[in-house]
Design an enzyme around this catalytic site. Structure first.
Site, PDB file in Angstrom:
ATOM      1  N   LYS A  93       4.857 -12.496   5.033  1.00  0.00           N
ATOM      2  CA  LYS A  93       3.479 -12.893   4.762  1.00  0.00           C
ATOM      3  C   LYS A  93       3.060 -12.424   3.376  1.00  0.00           C
ATOM      4  O   LYS A  93       2.788 -11.240   3.148  1.00  0.00           O
ATOM      5  CB  LYS A  93       2.521 -12.300   5.799  1.00  0.00           C
ATOM      6  CG  LYS A  93       1.169 -12.974   5.748  1.00  0.00           C
ATOM      7  CD  LYS A  93       0.023 -12.125   6.235  1.00  0.00           C
ATOM      8  CE  LYS A  93      -0.592 -11.291   5.160  1.00  0.00           C
ATOM      9  NZ  LYS A  93      -1.180 -12.020   4.040  1.00  0.00           N
ATOM     10  N   GLU A 141       4.303   1.350   2.240  1.00  0.00           N
ATOM     11  CA  GLU A 141       4.210   1.679   0.810  1.00  0.00           C
ATOM     12  C   GLU A 141       2.756   1.472   0.441  1.00  0.00           C
ATOM     13  O   GLU A 141       2.282   0.336   0.351  1.00  0.00           O
ATOM     14  CB  GLU A 141       5.074   0.715  -0.027  1.00  0.00           C
ATOM     15  CG  GLU A 141       6.548   0.789   0.254  1.00  0.00           C
ATOM     16  CD  GLU A 141       7.165   2.114  -0.160  1.00  0.00           C
ATOM     17  OE1 GLU A 141       6.510   2.890  -0.889  1.00  0.00           O
ATOM     18  OE2 GLU A 141       8.304   2.367   0.261  1.00  0.00           O
ATOM     19  N   CYS A 181       0.934   0.314  -7.921  1.00  0.00           N
ATOM     20  CA  CYS A 181       0.845   1.523  -7.098  1.00  0.00           C
ATOM     21  C   CYS A 181       1.454   2.715  -7.818  1.00  0.00           C
ATOM     22  O   CYS A 181       1.122   3.848  -7.526  1.00  0.00           O
ATOM     23  CB  CYS A 181       1.502   1.305  -5.747  1.00  0.00           C
ATOM     24  SG  CYS A 181       3.084   0.509  -5.860  1.00  0.00           S
ATOM     25  N   GLU A 213      -7.791   5.396  -6.060  1.00  0.00           N
ATOM     26  CA  GLU A 213      -6.934   4.444  -6.762  1.00  0.00           C
ATOM     27  C   GLU A 213      -7.827   3.365  -7.369  1.00  0.00           C
ATOM     28  O   GLU A 213      -8.477   2.612  -6.652  1.00  0.00           O
ATOM     29  CB  GLU A 213      -5.947   3.816  -5.783  1.00  0.00           C
ATOM     30  CG  GLU A 213      -4.975   2.889  -6.465  1.00  0.00           C
ATOM     31  CD  GLU A 213      -3.907   2.329  -5.528  1.00  0.00           C
ATOM     32  OE1 GLU A 213      -4.267   1.883  -4.421  1.00  0.00           O
ATOM     33  OE2 GLU A 213      -2.732   2.344  -5.904  1.00  0.00           O
TER      34      GLU A 213
HETATM   35  O1  TXE Z   1      -4.825  -4.921  -0.230  1.00  0.00           O
HETATM   36  P1  TXE Z   1      -4.558  -5.058   1.308  1.00  0.00           P
HETATM   37  P2  TXE Z   1      -5.827  -5.830  -1.095  1.00  0.00           P
HETATM   38  C1  TXE Z   1      -4.946  -1.317  -3.060  1.00  0.00           C
HETATM   39  C2  TXE Z   1      -5.666  -1.412  -4.360  1.00  0.00           C
HETATM   40  C3  TXE Z   1      -6.489  -2.661  -4.173  1.00  0.00           C
HETATM   41  C4  TXE Z   1      -6.854  -2.559  -2.728  1.00  0.00           C
HETATM   42  C5  TXE Z   1      -7.195  -3.837  -2.051  1.00  0.00           C
HETATM   43  O2  TXE Z   1      -6.463  -0.288  -4.564  1.00  0.00           O
HETATM   44  O3  TXE Z   1      -7.601  -2.695  -4.974  1.00  0.00           O
HETATM   45  O4  TXE Z   1      -5.726  -2.016  -2.134  1.00  0.00           O
HETATM   46  O5  TXE Z   1      -6.166  -4.816  -2.246  1.00  0.00           O
HETATM   47  C6  TXE Z   1      -2.426  -7.883   4.311  1.00  0.00           C
HETATM   48  N1  TXE Z   1      -3.208  -6.421   9.164  1.00  0.00           N
HETATM   49  N2  TXE Z   1      -3.633  -1.899  -3.106  1.00  0.00           N
HETATM   50  O6  TXE Z   1      -7.075  -6.150  -0.385  1.00  0.00           O
HETATM   51  O7  TXE Z   1      -5.772  -5.577   1.965  1.00  0.00           O
HETATM   52  C7  TXE Z   1      -2.966  -8.708   3.161  1.00  0.00           C
HETATM   53  O8  TXE Z   1      -3.137 -10.040   3.554  1.00  0.00           O
HETATM   54  C8  TXE Z   1      -2.069  -6.762   8.539  1.00  0.00           C
HETATM   55  C9  TXE Z   1      -2.605  -0.994  -3.417  1.00  0.00           C
HETATM   56  O9  TXE Z   1      -5.051  -6.968  -1.558  1.00  0.00           O
HETATM   57  O10 TXE Z   1      -3.963  -3.780   1.752  1.00  0.00           O
HETATM   58  C10 TXE Z   1      -1.874  -8.525   2.120  1.00  0.00           C
HETATM   59  O11 TXE Z   1      -0.785  -9.396   2.400  1.00  0.00           O
HETATM   60  N3  TXE Z   1      -2.023  -7.111   7.258  1.00  0.00           N
HETATM   61  C11 TXE Z   1      -1.257  -1.518  -3.177  1.00  0.00           C
HETATM   62  C12 TXE Z   1      -1.449  -7.074   2.347  1.00  0.00           C
HETATM   63  O12 TXE Z   1      -1.868  -6.760   3.666  1.00  0.00           O
HETATM   64  C13 TXE Z   1      -3.171  -7.143   6.552  1.00  0.00           C
HETATM   65  C14 TXE Z   1      -1.023  -2.971  -3.364  1.00  0.00           C
HETATM   66  C15 TXE Z   1      -2.082  -6.065   1.378  1.00  0.00           C
HETATM   67  O13 TXE Z   1      -3.470  -6.237   1.390  1.00  0.00           O
HETATM   68  C16 TXE Z   1      -4.390  -6.801   7.156  1.00  0.00           C
HETATM   69  C17 TXE Z   1      -2.174  -3.780  -3.001  1.00  0.00           C
HETATM   70  C18 TXE Z   1      -4.382  -6.409   8.521  1.00  0.00           C
HETATM   71  N4  TXE Z   1      -5.485  -6.045   9.175  1.00  0.00           N
HETATM   72  C19 TXE Z   1      -3.407  -3.221  -2.904  1.00  0.00           C
HETATM   73  N5  TXE Z   1      -5.360  -6.897   6.224  1.00  0.00           N
HETATM   74  C20 TXE Z   1      -0.253  -0.711  -3.935  1.00  0.00           C
HETATM   75  N6  TXE Z   1      -0.580   0.558  -4.151  1.00  0.00           N
HETATM   76  O14 TXE Z   1       0.784  -1.227  -4.321  1.00  0.00           O
HETATM   77  C21 TXE Z   1      -4.779  -7.296   5.078  1.00  0.00           C
HETATM   78  N7  TXE Z   1      -3.438  -7.460   5.279  1.00  0.00           N
END
Ligand code: TXE
Length: 451
Positions: free
Chosen positions: A156, A231, A265, A355
């Protein structure tokens, strides 16, 4: 959700570059069923054949570097040069795991009364949930070991950045990997992602994303005792001692936090500087930051593009108030631009605790080695970090003391296909890349035979 369409946006132009239908629970269940049906055949493919298929995929990725890099650049706003390098890493990752297939094996253990053997068994169907910052790269980090171990997959991608995963899925079929082994489902995390987490036929979730959603994933996985690899976020330290090559450290520091517009990250977003070298280092750092080329991702010279979305830009902006040490320029016109920003801070300020996930670095002073270690570790996160010093013993002493999964000495580098990557503390657990990732996509089975 089923049937609802949504637009995929180029963050540098704010224009729609694709319209997709969002999947819902029904489509997710169908993908899991396809992956489940494909599992018995895929796990039985001879190791050398599985390796050959992965190698062919690696070669196809290489051959499609330009196309994949353009997709990634347009969908994420990545500078094209960096996007090409990322596709290069994707190919390396598949090459590495092609080679890993028959090198991850069991052992025989001396026991009384018979022979004892261990086997590495695949888990079954694994759900891979990927964020928007490195869509193709992070997909490959999970797909490589998952497929090498003989699992089938539902992948996904993030809603904002699904395009490269869809193209990769076509290349996976072209490589000859059987239909059903890899299934890509595009849809909202709280529906598709959550369904994967809850689904009884999914054996493991490999998740990269925010710590907040990681917590939800871990809670959801408890119901079916699913394996999880998380991660998550980071707030890593770039520790600069006065005995470092200050020119080199200052020239590198901007790229340790502004690469990918800070949406990384591994970003070393806390720059810790020894007090006696502070003024000189800050002067060099500001000069180096001024040189970061921000602009059109299609321009070969560009080093930093826009942020992923308008909403994300608002969040990033909320971290900067007052007069920063330095604020760079951004292009005029459309695009979710945010300038390279350096802020003087203490480790208690919000900009040093949370972050930011944008091009904002907190510059913090320390007086000696002990204080550097204390400040670097004073965070709930523990993903990456750098240490700059010309004193080798100090470098290793501090490296051992830092609570973080990935460190570099006199370098910004965090990831390679062959070396383990992952976090301490609230940056998650489990390791990606290298042979360590193979452990996360297999179970150890012990078999005793009486002789
Ligand atoms: O991340 P999400 P978002 C951090 C970073 C960013 C913030 C929000 O600070 O500003 O997170 O980003 C899926 N059950 N990072 O909103 O929501 C979602 O569809 C299962 C740090 O994009 O964590 C996506 O595919 N899955 C990080 C994935 O999870 C769910 C990288 C990540 O989304 C879900 C990204 C649920 N309930 C964001 N809700 C890093 N440090 O690398 C969402 N998803």
């Amino acid at each position: 959700m089923h049937g609802m369409s949504f637009a995929v946006i180029n963050p540098a132009t704010e224009e729609s570059i694709a319209e997709l239908d969002a999947a819902g629970v029904e489509e997710t269940d169908a993908a899991v069923a396809r992956a489940k049906a494909a599992f018995p055949e895929w796990r039985s493919v001879a190791p050398t054949d599985r390796a050959r298929l992965l190698r062919r995929l690696a070669t196809l990725v290489e051959e499609h570097t330009e196309e994949l890099a353009r997709i990634e650049s347009q969908n994420v706003g990545k500078p094209i040069g960096g996007a090409r390098a990322e596709v290069g890493m994707v190919a390396q990752v598949f090459h590495f795991y092609a080679g890993a297939v028959d090198k991850h094996h069991g052992e025989t253990i001396p026991v009384a009364g018979g022979v004892d053997l261990t086997f590495r068994e695949p888990l079954g169907v694994v759900g891979l949930i990927v964020p928007w910052n490195f869509p193709l790269n992070i997909s490959s980090w999970k797909l490589g070991p998952a497929l090498a171990c003989g699992n089938t997959v539902v992948l996904k991608p993030a809603e904002l950045t699904p395009l490269s995963a869809l193209r990769l899925a076509e290349l996976i079929l072209e490589a000859g990997i059987p239909e059903g082994v890899v299934n890509v489902v595009v849809g909202p995390g709280r529906i598709v992602g959550q369904r994967l987490v809850e689904h009884p036929a999914v054996a493991k979730i490999g998740f990269t994303g925010s710590t907040e959603v990681g917590r939800t994933v871990m809670q959801g996985a408890a119901e079916t005792i699913k394996r999880v690899t998380l991660e998550l976020g980071g707030k890593s330290a770039n520790v600069v001692f006065a005995d470092a090559d200050l020119e080199k450290a200052a020239a590198a520091a901007p790229y340790a936090v502004f690469d990918n517009a800070g949406q990384d990250c591994c970003a070393r977003s806390r720059i810790l500087v020894e007090r006696c070298a502070y003024d000189r280092f800050v002067e060099l750092l500001v000069e180096a930051t001024r040189k970061v080329k921000v602009g059109d991702p299609e321009n070969e010279a560009t080093e930093m593009g826009p942020l992923i979305s308008a909403q994300h830009r608002e969040t990033v902006a909320s971290f900067v108030d007052g007069d920063p040490l330095f604020r760079g320029d951004t292009p005029d016109g459309r695009g979710f631009w945010f300038p390279c920003t350096l802020v003087e801070a203490t480790n208690d300020d919000r900009v040093a605790r949370e972050e930011v996930f944008g091009p904002v670095a907190a510059v913090i002073q320390f007086t000696d080695e002990d204080e550097a270690i204390r400040i670097a570790n004073d965070t709930p996160y523990g993903l990456s970090g750098s240490i700059w010093t010309e004193n080798g013993a100090r470098a290793l002493r501090v490296a051992r003391a830092l609570e973080t999964g990935v460190l570099s000495i006199n370098s910004n580098s965090s990831v390679r296909a062959s070396t383990p990557f992952g976090g301490f503390k609230q940056s998650g657990f489990g390791r990606e890349l290298g042979m360590h990732a193979m452990d996360g996509y297999s179970e150890v089975k012990n078999v005793f035979m009486a002789t």
